[in-house]
Design a protein around this motif. Sequence first.
Motif, mmCIF file in Angstrom:
data_model
loop_
_atom_site.group_PDB
_atom_site.id
_atom_site.type_symbol
_atom_site.label_atom_id
_atom_site.label_comp_id
_atom_site.label_asym_id
_atom_site.label_seq_id
_atom_site.Cartn_x
_atom_site.Cartn_y
_atom_site.Cartn_z
ATOM 1 N N ASP A 73 0.856 -1.187 0.000
ATOM 2 C CA ASP A 73 0.000 0.000 0.000
ATOM 3 C C ASP A 73 0.889 1.233 0.000
ATOM 4 O OD1 ASP A 73 -2.438 -1.499 0.349
ATOM 5 O OD2 ASP A 73 -1.871 -1.752 2.451
ATOM 6 N N MET A 74 0.320 2.361 -0.421
ATOM 7 C CA MET A 74 1.007 3.646 -0.305
ATOM 8 C C MET A 74 0.221 4.508 0.679
ATOM 9 S SD MET A 74 3.751 3.777 -2.106
ATOM 10 C CE MET A 74 4.538 2.831 -3.420
ATOM 11 N N LEU A 75 0.830 4.796 1.821
ATOM 12 C CA LEU A 75 0.153 5.494 2.903
ATOM 13 C C LEU A 75 0.769 6.866 3.151
ATOM 14 C CD1 LEU A 75 -0.259 2.555 5.454
ATOM 15 C CD2 LEU A 75 -1.803 3.263 3.612
ATOM 16 N N ARG A 76 -0.073 7.793 3.553
ATOM 17 C CA ARG A 76 0.339 9.190 3.735
ATOM 18 C C ARG A 76 1.301 9.335 4.912
ATOM 19 N NH1 ARG A 76 -2.344 14.444 3.754
ATOM 20 N NH2 ARG A 76 -0.604 15.912 3.779
ATOM 21 N N LEU A 77 2.344 10.097 4.689
ATOM 22 C CA LEU A 77 3.289 10.483 5.732
ATOM 23 C C LEU A 77 3.124 11.979 5.933
ATOM 24 C CD1 LEU A 77 5.553 9.250 7.512
ATOM 25 C CD2 LEU A 77 7.167 9.973 5.742
ATOM 26 N N LEU A 78 2.921 12.405 7.172
ATOM 27 C CA LEU A 78 2.491 13.776 7.424
ATOM 28 C C LEU A 78 3.621 14.774 7.631
ATOM 29 C CD1 LEU A 78 -0.503 12.989 9.802
ATOM 30 C CD2 LEU A 78 -0.596 13.633 7.376
ATOM 31 N N ILE A 127 13.889 -1.032 7.370
ATOM 32 C CA ILE A 127 13.208 0.023 6.632
ATOM 33 C C ILE A 127 12.059 0.526 7.498
ATOM 34 C CG2 ILE A 127 11.933 0.624 4.532
ATOM 35 C CD1 ILE A 127 13.188 -1.833 3.203
ATOM 36 N N LYS A 128 11.895 1.839 7.576
ATOM 37 C CA LYS A 128 10.778 2.388 8.325
ATOM 38 C C LYS A 128 9.480 2.213 7.523
ATOM 39 C CE LYS A 128 13.069 6.008 11.055
ATOM 40 N NZ LYS A 128 12.366 5.905 12.325
ATOM 41 N N GLN A 129 8.408 1.822 8.196
ATOM 42 C CA GLN A 129 7.096 1.787 7.548
ATOM 43 C C GLN A 129 6.017 1.793 8.625
ATOM 44 O OE1 GLN A 129 6.778 -1.856 5.178
ATOM 45 N NE2 GLN A 129 5.589 -2.809 6.787
ATOM 46 N N PRO A 130 4.787 2.222 8.269
ATOM 47 C CA PRO A 130 3.687 2.190 9.239
ATOM 48 C C PRO A 130 3.412 0.763 9.710
ATOM 49 C CG PRO A 130 3.134 3.566 7.360
ATOM 50 C CD PRO A 130 4.399 2.852 7.005
ATOM 51 N N LEU A 131 2.892 0.639 10.916
ATOM 52 C CA LEU A 131 2.539 -0.666 11.465
ATOM 53 C C LEU A 131 1.482 -1.351 10.616
ATOM 54 C CD1 LEU A 131 2.344 0.324 15.239
ATOM 55 C CD2 LEU A 131 4.091 -1.124 14.173
ATOM 56 N N ASP A 132 1.484 -2.679 10.638
ATOM 57 C CA ASP A 132 0.523 -3.449 9.849
ATOM 58 C C ASP A 132 -0.921 -3.103 10.207
ATOM 59 O OD1 ASP A 132 2.795 -4.620 8.909
ATOM 60 O OD2 ASP A 132 2.362 -6.641 9.654
ATOM 61 N N ASP A 133 -1.177 -2.794 11.475
ATOM 62 C CA ASP A 133 -2.549 -2.514 11.917
ATOM 63 C C ASP A 133 -2.853 -1.022 12.004
ATOM 64 O OD1 ASP A 133 -0.951 -1.937 14.056
ATOM 65 O OD2 ASP A 133 -2.070 -3.134 15.522
ATOM 66 N N ASP A 134 -2.014 -0.201 11.396
ATOM 67 C CA ASP A 134 -2.256 1.248 11.373
ATOM 68 C C ASP A 134 -3.274 1.550 10.277
ATOM 69 O OD1 ASP A 134 -2.272 3.985 11.186
ATOM 70 O OD2 ASP A 134 -0.089 4.218 11.210
ATOM 71 N N ASN A 135 -4.525 1.763 10.682
ATOM 72 C CA ASN A 135 -5.613 2.026 9.729
ATOM 73 C C ASN A 135 -6.029 3.486 9.702
ATOM 74 O OD1 ASN A 135 -5.869 -0.773 9.043
ATOM 75 N ND2 ASN A 135 -6.916 -1.084 11.016
ATOM 76 N N THR A 136 -5.208 4.350 10.290
ATOM 77 C CA THR A 136 -5.577 5.759 10.393
ATOM 78 C C THR A 136 -5.032 6.599 9.242
ATOM 79 O OG1 THR A 136 -3.610 6.294 11.703
ATOM 80 C CG2 THR A 136 -5.570 5.541 12.903
#
Length: 207
Positions: free
Chosen positions: A90-95, A110-119
């Motif tokens: 997925d491509m998720l927004r970084l603020l 590698i840094k990435q959002p958590l698997d359960d980050d649905n926000t």
Amino acid sequence: MAALSAVHAAKKVLRKEIKARLAAMTEEEKHRQSELLTQRLISNPKYQASKQVSLYLSFSNEVATEGILRHIFQSGKRVFIPRYVGDKMDMLRLLSQEDYDSLPLTKWHIKQPLDDDNTREDALLTAYFFPPLGGLDLIIMPGLGFTPEGHRIGRGKGYYDSYLKKCAVLPSGRPYTIALAFSEQMCDHIPVSEHDMTVDEVLFVEK
């Protein structure tokens, strides 16, 4: 089937060759080429015109993207980063830079959002359900090897090939793609199959 098997075998050999070239690079040389490519990307018209950018977060054998990320935040563009879960990307927004600093590290460092980050905002879902916002207009792509014409060999998972095919059916269409490559990653020829997507533009340092 035989032709496809031959392509897979040739890719395996080529991946081994490129990995050996990368392993021979010094950290100083990686830094030098990364700095040159960062400046080249920032001055690229497609990058300058972009508003919603997908950027890979680099690890040790890739062109470093930290400077590009800082420039994206400074220039007010919206940035989306990969999250790999199983065989899906997925491509998720970084603020913000602070948001980046707070991301956890994966086992690949590698840094990435958590698997359960649905926000976080998902670039594909935004493009599909909120067309006025539009989809990504630029994807800055990683890879293991490239030709100057845009043929690409990845690390074998097919994440970006699959993602670009999903983008192609959106109202906004497939984004423009730019790859960043060390000179050691450039190849005269890469074996490809019908499933392999071509990169629109490859930025690399001449040997």
